[in-house]
Design an enzyme around this catalytic site. Structure first.
Site, PDB file in Angstrom:
ATOM      1  N   GLU A 109      36.927  70.633  63.457  1.00 23.76           N
ATOM      2  CA  GLU A 109      36.786  70.250  64.867  1.00 23.76           C
ATOM      3  C   GLU A 109      36.013  71.278  65.682  1.00 23.76           C
ATOM      4  OE1 GLU A 109      39.540  68.837  68.681  1.00 23.76           O
ATOM      5  OE2 GLU A 109      40.456  69.180  66.723  1.00 23.76           O
TER       6      GLU A 109
ATOM      7  N   LYS B 248      41.177  63.259  67.730  1.00 18.15           N
ATOM      8  CA  LYS B 248      42.520  62.729  67.883  1.00 18.15           C
ATOM      9  C   LYS B 248      42.537  61.392  67.163  1.00 18.15           C
ATOM     10  CE  LYS B 248      45.428  64.377  69.592  1.00 18.15           C
ATOM     11  NZ  LYS B 248      46.313  65.456  69.054  1.00 18.15           N
TER      12      LYS B 248
END
Length: 669
Positions: A228, A244
């Protein structure tokens, strides 16, 4: 001390320099060769456009008590602009809740397209040393890697019950309106021996992370295999790409299942909004936008939902001010961020350390690039730790959140050849064929033509349909249930909603049974299987009830591990002398009762203490006990297997009465 050193750093005049060194061994080999060097770090993957950055012997190490975010704003001045050269800068980690580790390097090795180069922020004061370091690092590329053996034991330490409790408490905070989402984490730990650099080299080769990182402060090594991007700033343009939403790639559904997940999409969109707000505090008005939304990307072992938010920083904003506005990353905190941080501190059993902080660099030449420090091992004093977690929303299922943690850990532990302990491992519990074929059921009490807690009932049914049958409830269900309630006889009515495996719904109504008197119970031990769905097939429960003597009352199920579960009619609570309500945390063999949740919510609103924890029969028989259901409210249990229990029927009756509000109250609509 820090102030003087930072002042000297700010006074430096540098020019970014890149000196080609030619082809050489891959970064995983070079970092092994450099093992033991002071302040060794290595970034591998997508960093700075792709390749690797390797540095050691920092010019300045920021003291632990200094402000790391403020320090990021302190950089030497450049005499020329070379934005494609990294050269050096601040490298390290920003800890989530522990001291950060930042050091300033004015030279490094850079690997791109199969070739190495020596890059530096060249200053007159360091001219001789930088010439020497260039020659030393060029020679390093010619050396063979040293020994890098390492050993890792079985991972344990994470408390599954504690995590289930934390997830459910987070849902409770969401229902109460405190937060919209919270990221709830736990930590796995194992014995470790040998070379942390060797573990990094092996795991990077096996996992190929987007943002691999090795950082060593002399007492602790961080090995990060993060997928990420937290922040990337080039010039005045800034980008963040929150992750997410997670789906294991071991399942057969593929990325389409993640695209269809309303829960995962809701998680992602909430964090996109949070990151837009964070960037909006430091960006030019009108420049912050969602450049990409809900893209499904493959990562080691999992699919992820990834969105991208971009903006243009105001001209006077420093990297320190950018971090002050955005750290910690929203994807690992929740929304709203400040209140979510409070909830996290209340729910999690231990500090996160570097995990869920940020890793990377801030170069005065190239810009800033930081990953979110997830999928990260921390190694110190003969132990290795791995943090795992996930986002909790209003419709999160505790056992699924726990398994998401294990899914995220699996490819990382696989790269180490490690496993989790039996206490941590939680295999999927499949439904029986009869359960699947029988569909799903909701029984809803209507009072005066109004269904009570209709939204919660249909949300539970919808979650189960999506998990088991791949799609949610069809449109128009709410209207059908309300129409059935209005068309039924006045007073108490039992509404039944049955969903078939093909998601064909039937809705029926009948007079609700009279409120139950205190009941007796008889033990049924050893029940296992999947009971967190309300199955339409009631044959097992009916058989257990039929096997008991009518006077014996309701079956009370006890798991093979000795934990009290529930009755055949509803969830079980203990009522302590001080008024505390205790009920088992949700797990695979326990139904998430709508009335159970309503009672916990009401207790929170009233300031009554509650506990989510397992208990056994030895504790139950010394307590006042009751069970709850939608039709019956709260029903005292007078005895178990003929042995009388303490009685507090009046107090339980008050709890039951509070569960049936006036029919025109907005809570029931």
């Amino acid at each position: 001390m820090a102030t003087g050193a930072l002042a000297r750093l700010a006074a430096l005049r540098c020019r970014p320099v890149s000196v080609p060194l030619g082809e050489g061994p891959p970064p995983e080999q070079v970092v092994r060769t450099a093992a033991g060097a002071d302040g060794l770090l290595c970034l591998v993957g997508s960093w700075a456009g792709g390749g690797a950055l390797l540095a050691s012997d920092p010019l300045l190490v920021l003291p632990a008590d200094a402000d790391p975010i403020a320090a990021l704003a302190v950089q030497p001045r450049l005499t020329v602009e070379e934005p494609d050269v990294v050269g050096g800068g601040w490298f390290g980690w920003l800890g989530f809740d522990e001291p950060s580790r930042l050091a300033f390097y004015d030279h490094l090795l850079r690997y791109a397209d199969g070739a190495w180069s020596f890059e530096a922020l060249w200053s007159e004061q360091r001219d001789g040393l930088l010439h020497a370091r260039r020659d030393e690092l060029a020679a390093l590329l010619e050396l063979d890697a040293g020994r890098d053996a390492w050993q890792v034991g079985e991972f344990g330490g994470a408390e599954r019950t504690r995590h289930l409790q934390a997830v459910e408490r987070a849902v409770e905070s969401i229902r109460a309106g405190d937060i919209y989402q919270a990221n709830v984490c736990t930590r796995l730990t194992a014995p470790f021996g040998g070379s942390a650099v060797g573990l990094f080299a092996a795991s990077v080769a096996a996992v190929a992370p987007a943002f691999g990182a090795y950082l060593d402060d002399g007492t602790r090594a961080v090995v990060s295999l993060s997928p990420e991007l937290f922040l990337r700033r080039r010039g005045r343009d800034v980008v963040t790409a929150p992750i997410k939403g997670t789906w294991p790639r071991t399942r057969g559904e593929g990325p389409d299942a993640l695209r269809r997940s309303a829960k995962d999409a809701a998680e992602n969109v909430m964090i996109v909004d949070l990151m837009r707000n964070d960037l909006g505090r430091v960006c030019e008005i009108g420049t912050v936008r969602a450049a990409a939304l809900l893209e499904v990307q493959p990562h080691p072992g999992v699919w992820h939902l990834v969105s991208t938010v971009a903006g243009r920083l105001r001209g006077d904003v420093t990297d320190g001010e950018l971090l002050a506005a955005t750290f910690p990353p929203g994807s690992v905190t929740g929304a709203p961020k400040l209140r979510a941080l409070d909830v996290i501190a209340e729910l999690e059993a231990q500090p996160r350390g570097a995990y869920t902080g940020a890793l990377g660099f801030a170069s005065p030449s190239w810009g800033l690039e930081l990953s979110v420090a997830i999928r990260s091992f921390e190694i110190a004093t003969g132990r290795i730790e791995l943090g795992v977690g996930g986002g909790v929303t209003a419709d999160s299922v505790p056992m699924l959140e726990w398994r998401e943690c294990l899914h995220k850990a699996a490819p990382l532990l696989g790269a180490l050849g490690a496993a989790v302990s039996a206490e941590v491992a939680t295999p999927d519990v499949p439904p029986t064929g009869a359960q699947l074929a029988g569909g799903l059921l909701e029984t809803i009490l209507a009072v005066g033509g109004v269904p009570l807690r209709l939204a919660d009932h249909l949300a539970r049914l919808d979650r189960s349909c999506r998990e088991l049958y791949g799609a949610g409830l069809p449109d128009g269900v709410v209207a059908r249930v309300r129409q059935a309630a209005r068309a039924s006889a006045p007073g108490r009515v039992a509404l039944r909603v049955v969903a078939s495996p093909a998601l064909e719904l039937t809705v029926s109504a009948a007079p609700a049974p009279a409120a139950r008197r205190p009941s007796s119970a008889y033990l049924v031990t050893g029940r296992s299987g999947l009971w967190r769905h309300k199955w339409g097939d009631r044959s097992y429960l009916a058989g257990v009830e039929a096997a008991g003597v009518e006077a014996a009352g309701v079956p009370l199920f006890v798991a093979p591990d000795g934990a009290v579960l529930e009755t055949s009619r509803g969830n079980v609570f203990l009522l302590a002398p001080d008024g505390t309500l205790t009920t088992p945390p949700l797990r695979d063999d326990l139904l998430p009762g709508v009335t159970r949740r309503a009672l916990l919510d009401a207790a929170r609103d009233a300031g009554r203490p509650t506990q989510l924890r397992p208990f056994d029969m030895a504790e139950l028989v010394g307590s006042a006990v009751f069970w709850t259901s939608s039709l019956s409210g709260a029903v005292p249990i007078a005895s178990v297997d003929g042995a009388p229990l303490p009685r507090r029927d009046d107090e339980i009756a008050e709890l039951s009465a509070a569960l049936v509000p006036l029919a025109d109250h907005p809570f029931v609509r």
